[in-house]
Design an enzyme around this catalytic site. Structure first.
Site, PDB file in Angstrom:
ATOM      1  N   ASP A  78       0.818  -1.214   0.000  1.00 51.49           N
ATOM      2  CA  ASP A  78       0.000   0.000   0.000  1.00 51.49           C
ATOM      3  C   ASP A  78       0.851   1.262   0.000  1.00 51.49           C
ATOM      4  O   ASP A  78       0.463   2.283  -0.584  1.00 51.49           O
ATOM      5  CB  ASP A  78      -0.930   0.001   1.219  1.00 51.49           C
ATOM      6  CG  ASP A  78      -2.173  -0.844   0.980  1.00 51.49           C
ATOM      7  OD1 ASP A  78      -2.112  -1.740   0.117  1.00 51.49           O
ATOM      8  OD2 ASP A  78      -3.186  -0.626   1.650  1.00 51.49           O
ATOM      9  N   CYS A 119       1.711  -8.658   3.999  1.00 50.52           N
ATOM     10  CA  CYS A 119       1.200  -7.293   3.961  1.00 50.52           C
ATOM     11  C   CYS A 119      -0.313  -7.194   3.845  1.00 50.52           C
ATOM     12  O   CYS A 119      -1.023  -8.182   3.843  1.00 50.52           O
ATOM     13  CB  CYS A 119       1.913  -6.513   2.868  1.00 50.52           C
ATOM     14  SG  CYS A 119       3.644  -6.178   3.308  1.00 50.52           S
ATOM     15  N   ASP A 120      -0.759  -5.952   3.689  1.00 53.96           N
ATOM     16  CA  ASP A 120      -2.102  -5.510   4.062  1.00 53.96           C
ATOM     17  C   ASP A 120      -3.256  -6.361   3.536  1.00 53.96           C
ATOM     18  O   ASP A 120      -4.099  -6.817   4.294  1.00 53.96           O
ATOM     19  CB  ASP A 120      -2.295  -4.070   3.602  1.00 53.96           C
ATOM     20  CG  ASP A 120      -1.346  -3.117   4.289  1.00 53.96           C
ATOM     21  OD1 ASP A 120      -0.378  -3.585   4.896  1.00 53.96           O
ATOM     22  OD2 ASP A 120      -1.566  -1.903   4.214  1.00 53.96           O
ATOM     23  N   LYS A 121      -3.353  -6.537   2.221  1.00 48.53           N
ATOM     24  CA  LYS A 121      -4.517  -7.228   1.649  1.00 48.53           C
ATOM     25  C   LYS A 121      -4.218  -8.695   1.408  1.00 48.53           C
ATOM     26  O   LYS A 121      -5.136  -9.485   1.163  1.00 48.53           O
ATOM     27  CB  LYS A 121      -4.935  -6.577   0.323  1.00 48.53           C
ATOM     28  CG  LYS A 121      -5.084  -5.071   0.404  1.00 48.53           C
ATOM     29  CD  LYS A 121      -6.011  -4.639   1.519  1.00 48.53           C
ATOM     30  CE  LYS A 121      -5.912  -3.157   1.809  1.00 48.53           C
ATOM     31  NZ  LYS A 121      -4.629  -2.715   2.337  1.00 48.53           N
ATOM     32  N   CYS A 192       5.792  -2.939   7.887  1.00 51.77           N
ATOM     33  CA  CYS A 192       6.118  -1.654   8.520  1.00 51.77           C
ATOM     34  C   CYS A 192       5.953  -1.687  10.033  1.00 51.77           C
ATOM     35  O   CYS A 192       5.055  -2.331  10.563  1.00 51.77           O
ATOM     36  CB  CYS A 192       5.258  -0.551   7.912  1.00 51.77           C
ATOM     37  SG  CYS A 192       5.501  -0.402   6.133  1.00 51.77           S
ATOM     38  N   GLU A 440      -6.792   4.103   0.042  1.00 57.14           N
ATOM     39  CA  GLU A 440      -6.348   4.492   1.370  1.00 57.14           C
ATOM     40  C   GLU A 440      -5.967   5.968   1.366  1.00 57.14           C
ATOM     41  O   GLU A 440      -5.360   6.449   0.409  1.00 57.14           O
ATOM     42  CB  GLU A 440      -5.117   3.648   1.735  1.00 57.14           C
ATOM     43  CG  GLU A 440      -5.083   3.187   3.147  1.00 57.14           C
ATOM     44  CD  GLU A 440      -3.993   2.152   3.352  1.00 57.14           C
ATOM     45  OE1 GLU A 440      -4.332   1.041   3.769  1.00 57.14           O
ATOM     46  OE2 GLU A 440      -2.820   2.452   3.095  1.00 57.14           O
ATOM     47  N   SER A 466      -5.216   4.084   6.177  1.00 55.54           N
ATOM     48  CA  SER A 466      -4.131   3.171   6.518  1.00 55.54           C
ATOM     49  C   SER A 466      -4.140   2.895   8.011  1.00 55.54           C
ATOM     50  O   SER A 466      -4.657   3.685   8.814  1.00 55.54           O
ATOM     51  CB  SER A 466      -2.798   3.816   6.136  1.00 55.54           C
ATOM     52  OG  SER A 466      -1.717   3.195   6.784  1.00 55.54           O
TER      53      SER A 466
END
Length: 558
Positions: A78, A119-121, A192, A440, A466
């Site tokens: 992202d 990571c995110d998704k 992160c 985002e 985010s």
């Protein structure tokens, strides 16, 4: 075994020939077939260290008596996709990932899966696939990134790049300092450093019982992470032999526990999209209100970046998810886990090594959890805010709206310093359908904070935020503008009232005026009319349902 359908019987002679061509031995043909869904890419820092983890997983599978097969999946960062066309693809990629895993597992009749993710998704997409397939799975998250260092100060992505660029624009730091920060903020592999979406979802996976204990916070590139990867490979073969499938783990109880850990840690608001989507995939019914109900009675016990002060490495050293579950054991509902012991048994065995990083229930950072669900005439189907990231004086805001129909136009106004104290910035047509892809809004929120307006300016959007967002930022406004939600008819200067403790968000207009404006509203043309995002635009549902895809087109295609 499921894999018998591709390897047993006279009719499968050609199938076996092709499997032997991959290097499978005669003995291997009789073992459980375990897939390693590996989202490795050297494009994304959270994923660059997955090759040795995949090797450790495969070794564990072979040691456990299984036959390992690895396949790849897409991964989008992202942060890299932020602020341009790429962000349209981030949330939709969750569906691609779930579909891809379903396709490979079904086409090859795999007996079980290791979901190697970060990571995110990617993590929720993989967990959605687990819910759909209902075969034995274990989630192995690749681990958080260590903090950066500059001038003897620990550094992180959001504060020292996204917020720093606005600080530079405001003349608070030099161009040289900004250049130094962008080189040092992210020192290497890993997700992160704070409780952004990637690490929040890793904690959710562990609290749901889908990862082995310690997996969520074991740091990237660490030997501890490689040991967990190996043990996960061994353990998934046991799950296949015992018939412990995903839906025996993903149920009402584990969904509830996921929301408990999310609120207690002050996790990303993106979980309000992902947890319902995982529940939907597993056939578990839930409503948006569950987040608020849990938040009301779950204290916030860990102050992690971006809104707190501690890094993921601190959280890991303090005991990680198991330590937090130990504190929260009275709030959990007992449920099986992939590790063998129940979640409450694991919680009882957790140990807190630092009671400032992970606080006891009688001394929380906040009495309520991280997520608050707001409703009102601007968001009749709900909106979401991370209340633990909002300063006390910004919990109630009343001010004139400044309305933008895209992130780009809002960002230009923010960077041109046209936003003043007391303004309520509205960014619309950025929802799941309108975006498309529900982009985002970290760039504008970080810029507002970097300009020193974080305590006096609110931001409302039908897009999302985010895990790195802080301040009075309300997202997921439903219905979204592209579906004719009331956010579509707000004008510059309209007075907006936000009351987070009361869970209210309203525009100061009579219902008659709202109805008149809605009657005059015209649905805009899609922003993207080609490629698969056009199909996504037609099929995606509202944010309050997890932005999952419909199984059919809602209207005749032209």
């Amino acid at each position: 075994m499921r894999s018998d359908r591709v390897k047993k019987g006279l009719e499968r002679t050609p199938n076996r020939a092709l499997l032997f061509a991959t290097g499978v031995t005669t003995k291997g043909m009789n073992k459980p077939f375990i897939g390693i869904a590996n989202s490795y890419t050297n494009l994304v820092p959270g994923h660059v260290d997955m090759r040795p983890l995949a090797e450790a997983v495969a070794n564990g599978i072979f040691a456990g008596g299984g036959q390992a097969f690895e396949f790849g999946l897409p991964a989008i960062c992202d942060g890299i996709a932020m602020g341009h066309l790429g962000m349209h693809y981030s949330l939709p990629s969750r569906e691609l990932i779930a579909d891809s895993i379903e396709s490979i597992a079904q086409a090859n009749a795999l007996d079980g899966l290791i979901l190697l993710t970060a990571c995110d998704k990617i993590t929720p997409g993989m967990m959605m696939a687990a819910g759909r397939l209902d075969i034995p799975v274990i989630v192995v998250t690749a681990g958080p990134m260590y903090s950066g260092r500059h001038m003897m100060v620990r550094r992180s992505l959001v504060k020292d790049t996204f917020e720093a660029l606005a600080a530079h624009r405001a003349g608070k730091i030099s161009a040289k300092e900004l250049s130094n920060l962008e080189m040092e903020a992210c020192p290497g592999a890993g997700a992160c450093q704070g409780l952004y979406t990637a690490n929040t979802m890793a904690c959710v996976a562990e609290a749901m019982g889908l990862s082995l204990p310690g997996c969520a916070t074991a740091m990237a590139v660490s030997a501890k992470k490689k040991r967990i990867a190996f043990e996960s490979g061994e353990r998934v073969v046991e799950l296949v032999c015992k018939g412990v499938t995903a839906r025996k783990i993903i149920n009402d109880n584990s969904i509830y526990n996921a929301i408990v850990i999310d609120n207690a840690l002050g996790g990303s608001t993106n979980t309000v999209l992902h947890i319902p989507a995982i529940a939907h995939a597993a056939g578990v019914k839930m409503k948006l209100e569950l987040f608020d109900q849990v938040s009301r009675k779950t204290p916030h016990i860990a102050s992690l970046l971006p809104s707190g002060q501690y890094f993921m490495e601190d959280f890991d050293w303090a005991g990680g998810v198991q330590a937090a579950l130990h504190i929260l054991k009275g709030h959990l509902i007992n449920n099986p886990t992939v590790a063998g012991p129940t979640i409450k048994q694991l919680a009882i065995g957790g140990e807190v090594f630092n009671h400032e990083i992970i606080r006891p229930l009688n001394n929380p950072f906040h009495k309520e959890g991280g997520i608050a669900v707001l409703r009102g005439n601007i968001a009749p189907n709900g909106a979401v805010v991370k209340q633990t990231a909002v300063a006390a004086k910004a919990m109630k805001i009343k001010g004139p709206a400044m309305v933008f129909d895209s992130e780009e136009t809002a960002m230009k106004a923010i960077m041109a310093r046209k936003i003043k104290q007391g303004n309520v910035v509205i960014i619309r047509y950025e929802g799941p359908k309108g975006g498309p892809g529900m982009r985002e809004m970290l760039s504008p929120t970080a810029a507002i904070v970097g300009l020193g307006l974080g305590d006096s300016v609110a931001l409302i959007t039908d897009g999302r935020f985010s895990g790195g967002t802080q301040g009075a930022c309300i997202g997921h406004v439903s219905p979204e503008a592209a579906e004719g939600g009331p956010i579509a008819i707000v004008k510059n200067g309209d007075i907006i009232e936000i009351d987070i403790p009361a869970r209210k968000i309203n525009v100061k207009l009579s219902q008659g005026e709202i109805n008149i404006r809605l009657a005059q509203w015209k649905q805009p043309k899609p922003k993207i009319t080609t490629g698969w995002l056009r199909r996504y635009h037609e099929l995606v549902t509202s944010a309050n349902t997890g932005a999952v895809l419909r199984d059919h087109y809602p209207f005749p295609r032209k």
